[in-house]
Design a protein around this motif. Structure first.
Motif, PDB file in Angstrom:
ATOM      1  N   LEU A  64       2.754   9.433  47.149  1.00 29.09           N
ATOM      2  CA  LEU A  64       1.555   9.223  47.958  1.00 29.09           C
ATOM      3  C   LEU A  64       0.501   8.437  47.179  1.00 29.09           C
ATOM      4  CD1 LEU A  64       1.140  12.589  49.906  1.00 29.09           C
ATOM      5  CD2 LEU A  64       1.974  10.400  50.758  1.00 29.09           C
ATOM      6  N   LEU A  65       0.368   8.724  45.876  1.00 27.87           N
ATOM      7  CA  LEU A  65      -0.571   7.952  45.062  1.00 27.87           C
ATOM      8  C   LEU A  65      -0.160   6.487  44.990  1.00 27.87           C
ATOM      9  CD1 LEU A  65      -1.503  10.214  42.005  1.00 27.87           C
ATOM     10  CD2 LEU A  65      -3.084   9.106  43.572  1.00 27.87           C
ATOM     11  N   LEU A  66       1.129   6.232  44.750  1.00 28.43           N
ATOM     12  CA  LEU A  66       1.602   4.840  44.689  1.00 28.43           C
ATOM     13  C   LEU A  66       1.394   4.122  46.013  1.00 28.43           C
ATOM     14  CD1 LEU A  66       4.910   5.021  42.613  1.00 28.43           C
ATOM     15  CD2 LEU A  66       2.881   3.655  42.100  1.00 28.43           C
ATOM     16  N   GLY A  67       1.791   4.765  47.096  1.00 31.14           N
ATOM     17  CA  GLY A  67       1.620   4.160  48.416  1.00 31.14           C
ATOM     18  C   GLY A  67       0.160   3.954  48.770  1.00 31.14           C
ATOM     19  N   GLY A  68      -0.653   4.971  48.479  1.00 27.49           N
ATOM     20  CA  GLY A  68      -2.085   4.863  48.758  1.00 27.49           C
ATOM     21  C   GLY A  68      -2.741   3.759  47.950  1.00 27.49           C
ATOM     22  N   CYS A  69      -2.446   3.712  46.649  1.00 27.76           N
ATOM     23  CA  CYS A  69      -3.031   2.662  45.789  1.00 27.76           C
ATOM     24  C   CYS A  69      -2.569   1.273  46.216  1.00 27.76           C
ATOM     25  CB  CYS A  69      -2.664   2.901  44.331  1.00 27.76           C
ATOM     26  SG  CYS A  69      -3.474   4.309  43.571  1.00 27.76           S
ATOM     27  N   ALA A  70      -1.287   1.145  46.513  1.00 27.02           N
ATOM     28  CA  ALA A  70      -0.767  -0.155  46.944  1.00 27.02           C
ATOM     29  C   ALA A  70      -1.400  -0.578  48.272  1.00 27.02           C
ATOM     30  CB  ALA A  70       0.753  -0.096  47.072  1.00 27.02           C
ATOM     31  N   GLY A  71      -1.533   0.360  49.199  1.00 27.60           N
ATOM     32  CA  GLY A  71      -2.164   0.045  50.475  1.00 27.60           C
ATOM     33  C   GLY A  71      -3.629  -0.321  50.333  1.00 27.60           C
ATOM     34  N   MET A  72      -4.352   0.410  49.480  1.00 27.19           N
ATOM     35  CA  MET A  72      -5.764   0.091  49.228  1.00 27.19           C
ATOM     36  C   MET A  72      -5.881  -1.309  48.627  1.00 27.19           C
ATOM     37  SD  MET A  72      -6.969   3.807  47.724  1.00 27.19           S
ATOM     38  CE  MET A  72      -8.317   3.113  46.805  1.00 27.19           C
ATOM     39  N   THR A  73      -4.982  -1.618  47.687  1.00 23.45           N
ATOM     40  CA  THR A  73      -4.998  -2.934  47.040  1.00 23.45           C
ATOM     41  C   THR A  73      -4.738  -4.040  48.061  1.00 23.45           C
ATOM     42  OG1 THR A  73      -4.276  -1.960  44.956  1.00 23.45           O
ATOM     43  CG2 THR A  73      -3.918  -4.328  45.231  1.00 23.45           C
ATOM     44  N   ALA A  74      -3.778  -3.824  48.930  1.00 26.18           N
ATOM     45  CA  ALA A  74      -3.480  -4.824  49.966  1.00 26.18           C
ATOM     46  C   ALA A  74      -4.679  -5.020  50.899  1.00 26.18           C
ATOM     47  CB  ALA A  74      -2.244  -4.399  50.762  1.00 26.18           C
ATOM     48  N   CYS A  75      -5.345  -3.939  51.241  1.00 32.00           N
ATOM     49  CA  CYS A  75      -6.522  -4.034  52.119  1.00 32.00           C
ATOM     50  C   CYS A  75      -7.674  -4.754  51.419  1.00 32.00           C
ATOM     51  CB  CYS A  75      -6.951  -2.648  52.587  1.00 32.00           C
ATOM     52  SG  CYS A  75      -5.763  -1.895  53.726  1.00 32.00           S
TER      53      CYS A  75
ATOM     54  N   LEU B 264     -10.597  -0.075  57.735  1.00 28.85           N
ATOM     55  CA  LEU B 264      -9.942   1.143  58.230  1.00 28.85           C
ATOM     56  C   LEU B 264      -8.665   1.436  57.440  1.00 28.85           C
ATOM     57  CD1 LEU B 264     -10.379   0.901  62.105  1.00 28.85           C
ATOM     58  CD2 LEU B 264     -11.438   2.558  60.552  1.00 28.85           C
ATOM     59  N   GLY B 265      -7.913   0.381  57.138  1.00 25.11           N
ATOM     60  CA  GLY B 265      -6.704   0.548  56.330  1.00 25.11           C
ATOM     61  C   GLY B 265      -7.033   1.092  54.951  1.00 25.11           C
ATOM     62  N   PHE B 266      -8.055   0.530  54.326  1.00 27.12           N
ATOM     63  CA  PHE B 266      -8.476   1.003  53.009  1.00 27.12           C
ATOM     64  C   PHE B 266      -8.832   2.485  53.063  1.00 27.12           C
ATOM     65  CE2 PHE B 266     -11.604   2.017  49.820  1.00 27.12           C
ATOM     66  CZ  PHE B 266     -11.066   1.473  48.662  1.00 27.12           C
TER      67      PHE B 266
END
Length: 164
Positions: A26-37, A62-64
């Motif tokens: 979840l941390l990896l996915g969350g960090c990667a998603g935040m970075t993409a946003c 919203l994604g971030f």
């Protein structure tokens, strides 16, 4: 109200999946998603301080928020409560909390000044680079603690230097 409901839904989703997916995932996915946003916001604001697309800017924000609520929001505190030995846990959590909220204060205090100095697009690009750094850090150094007792987590930490 809508953003609050969205944050609540994302937090409940994280709570439901944290034991199945694991904190590290979840941390990896969350960090990667935040970075993409953040990268998307950089692109949207690359032409100046007015977004090229208001819809894209709102969706990226919203994604971030959603990725934060799934990753850093809940998992940081779970991992922190599991990785420190009992003899230093209280003090270490206090220091970690101080650093977390202190860094939040610094970002909040300098954001507008930096946005004016660098421009929105560049500032979001800098934040995206910091986000990418967090992805690398989590991938390299954060172990998975799902399903482990505190003693097992400690033994795992003492037996290896990284998550590898």
């Amino acid at each position: 109200v809508g953003l609050g409901v969205f944050k609540l839904a994302a937090t409940l989703a994280a709570a439901a999946f944290v034991e199945r997916a694991g904190r590290r995932s979840l941390l990896l996915g969350g960090c990667a998603g935040m970075t993409a946003c953040l990268a998307a916001l950089s692109a949207v604001f690359s032409g100046g301080d007015a977004p090229s697309s208001q819809t894209a800017a709102v969706l990226a924000i919203l994604g971030f928020v959603g990725f934060y609520q799934i990753g850093f929001g809940p998992c940081t505190w779970l991992v922190l409560s599991e990785v420190f030995p009992l003899r230093v846990r209280s003090a270490a959590l206090g220091i970690a909390s101080l650093l977390n909220f202190g860094s939040n204060l610094v970002v909040t205090a300098v954001f507008e000044q930096q946005r004016k100095a660098l421009g929105s697009g560049t500032l979001f690009a800098v934040l995206a680079v910091l986000g990418a750094t967090s992805v690398i850090f989590v991938a390299a150094y954060i172990i998975e603690t799902r399903g482990l007792s505190l003693e097992e987590v400690q033994a795992k930490l003492e037996g290896s230097e990284s998550a590898q």
